[in-house]
Motif scaffolding. Structure first.
Motif: not given
Length: 435
Positions: A315-319
């Motif tokens: 969930l902390a990942r970007g696009d």
């Protein structure tokens, strides 16, 4: 602004809707109720009710990512999801977990762009969550509103679950454009649903293929609903004869194509092109585009997900995708840009709008003799060498119960010998040719 100042919500049975300053007040209050919660995603048991919608919109207003989940999730599945994603709170579940959500001390906070989490619509295997940015949700809601000409005069009932991307897109596209949504938990086979459709002068109705089959069986009569001018369809292929039958009853019938991974919808077939483009799913929604890469449909647009999530860390990942979605569907584009879906790269089927992994179904049936599973229009076909008719019905009912789908979505057929390829593997193409 989201929602639009003219947007309204009408709970089933209410004399008046909630809109304008009153709606804004309730949303603000719902957001304030989230103050003090630890960081992390919220899990909401998303029903077609005012309380659930306020939970969703309150989280949106507060800038909190929220997962809209099936309120009837088995307790074990909810516990497993909670263990994997470490929610800050479980909201609206009638059977909360015995233990509180696990600590988030060892996981990073969600990415600031993350707005919405939806479960992949499969009913088998461990569900992944689709990570949708706030911009993806808003851009798709506006694109749908534009493509379908939704404005302040439009009124739609919740004919689909709001934890399902198609159902949620009906809500979002009406809220962003100043339309009205009638909140009902009744299904299309219940008289109260059709009573609401009449009472609140609904102008449109969204449905998936099996619901149109139901409407045909109950002899849907549009003349009873004089304000109903628009029907929309997504969630799988609708037989062309049903498209024509229902298009003949209303002013506008929209065939659409979408995936949860693209927030909701990617293509719309305009009503005035039904006659010459029947069998296609239309053209890309505003802001999107299609291309075909080695037979696979590839979509580009601002509504593409950030990526999948299988754990709280994700969930902390970007696009991860940069607005490009490989759909897993096979298709062709005609010279006018109209898309036709011709098959699937993977063994995935849609049953009543719900994604089902055919390999998972086969694994569920191990021990019952030689079986093979294929897909047809809105159904799964199970081929077996050793079952009598009564046992076939029991197998269909078992699959329906385990996958929480109506058993009629499973067509169990006897075959003397399963066809095999030279490699010894099941010849699925031959089986598909028999359906």
């Amino acid at each position: 602004m989201f929602p639009h100042p003219r947007a309204r919500l009408i709970p089933s049975g209410a004399e008046e809707g909630i809109g304008g300053d009153q709606l804004a007040h309730y949303i603000k209050r719902a957001a304030e109720n989230l103050d003090g919660l630890r960081p992390g995603p919220l899990f909401c048991a998303m029903r077609n009710t005012l309380a659930s919608v306020f939970c969703y919109l309150g989280a949106w207003h507060a800038g909190r990512p929220i997962a809209l989940l099936d309120p009837d999730l088995p307790a074990a599945t909810l516990a497993e999801l909670s263990e994997r994603f470490r929610p800050a709170a479980l909201l609206g579940f009638t059977n909360p977990l015995d233990d509180p959500p696990p600590s988030r001390a060892d996981v990073p906070d969600p990415h600031p762009d993350l707005g919405l989490l939806l479960a992949t619509s499969g009913s088998t295997g461990d569900p992944k969550l689709v990570r949708l940015s706030r911009q993806a949700v808003l851009s798709n809601a506006q694109a749908i509103a534009t493509a379908l000409s939704i404005g302040p005069g439009e009124i739609a009932p919740t004919s689909l679950p709001l934890h399902y991307s198609y159902g949620l897109s009906v809500l979002n596209s009406h809220l962003i454009s100043g339309g009205t949504v009638v909140l009902t938990e009744a299904g299309l086979l219940e008289r109260s649903f059709w009573a609401d459709l009449h009472t609140y002068d609904c102008t449109s109705l969204a449905a998936v293929p099996y619901q149109y089959s139901m409407m045909r069986r109950i002899r849907f009569d549009r003349s009873k609903y004089p304000r109903l001018t628009t029907l929309t369809q997504a969630g799988g292929r609708l037989a062309p004869e049903l498209v024509q039958e229902f298009a003949g009853q209303v002013e506008r019938f929209y065939v659409m194509y979408g995936q949860t991974e693209a927030t909701a919808r990617m293509a719309v077939l305009p009503p005035d092109r039904l006659a010459d483009k029947l069998g296609t799913v239309g053209v890309a929604v505003p802001g999107g585009s299609f291309e075909i890469d080695d037979g696979e449909v590839v979509y580009r647009g601002p509504n593409v997900m950030m990526g999948y999530a299988e754990s709280a860390e994700d969930l902390a990942r970007g696009d991860d995708l940069g607005g490009v979605l490989r759909t897993g569907d096979l298709g062709t584009l005609d010279p006018d840009g109209f898309l036709q879906i011709t098959g699937r790269l993977k063994r995935i089927a849609k049953v009543f709008g719900t994604r089902v992994n055919l390999d998972d179904v086969e694994r569920m049936l191990r021990g019952l003799g030689p079986v093979a599973v294929t897909s047809g229009d809105d159904r799964v076909t199970v081929w077996t060498e050793a079952l009598d008719p009564a046992a076939q019905v029991r197998m269909a009912r078992r699959l329906g119960a385990e996958l929480r789908l109506h058993w009629s979505g499973f067509d169990v057929r006897h075959i003397d010998h399963l066809p095999l390829l030279a490699t010894g593997k099941i010849d699925y193409r031959t089986l598909e040719s028999l359906t």
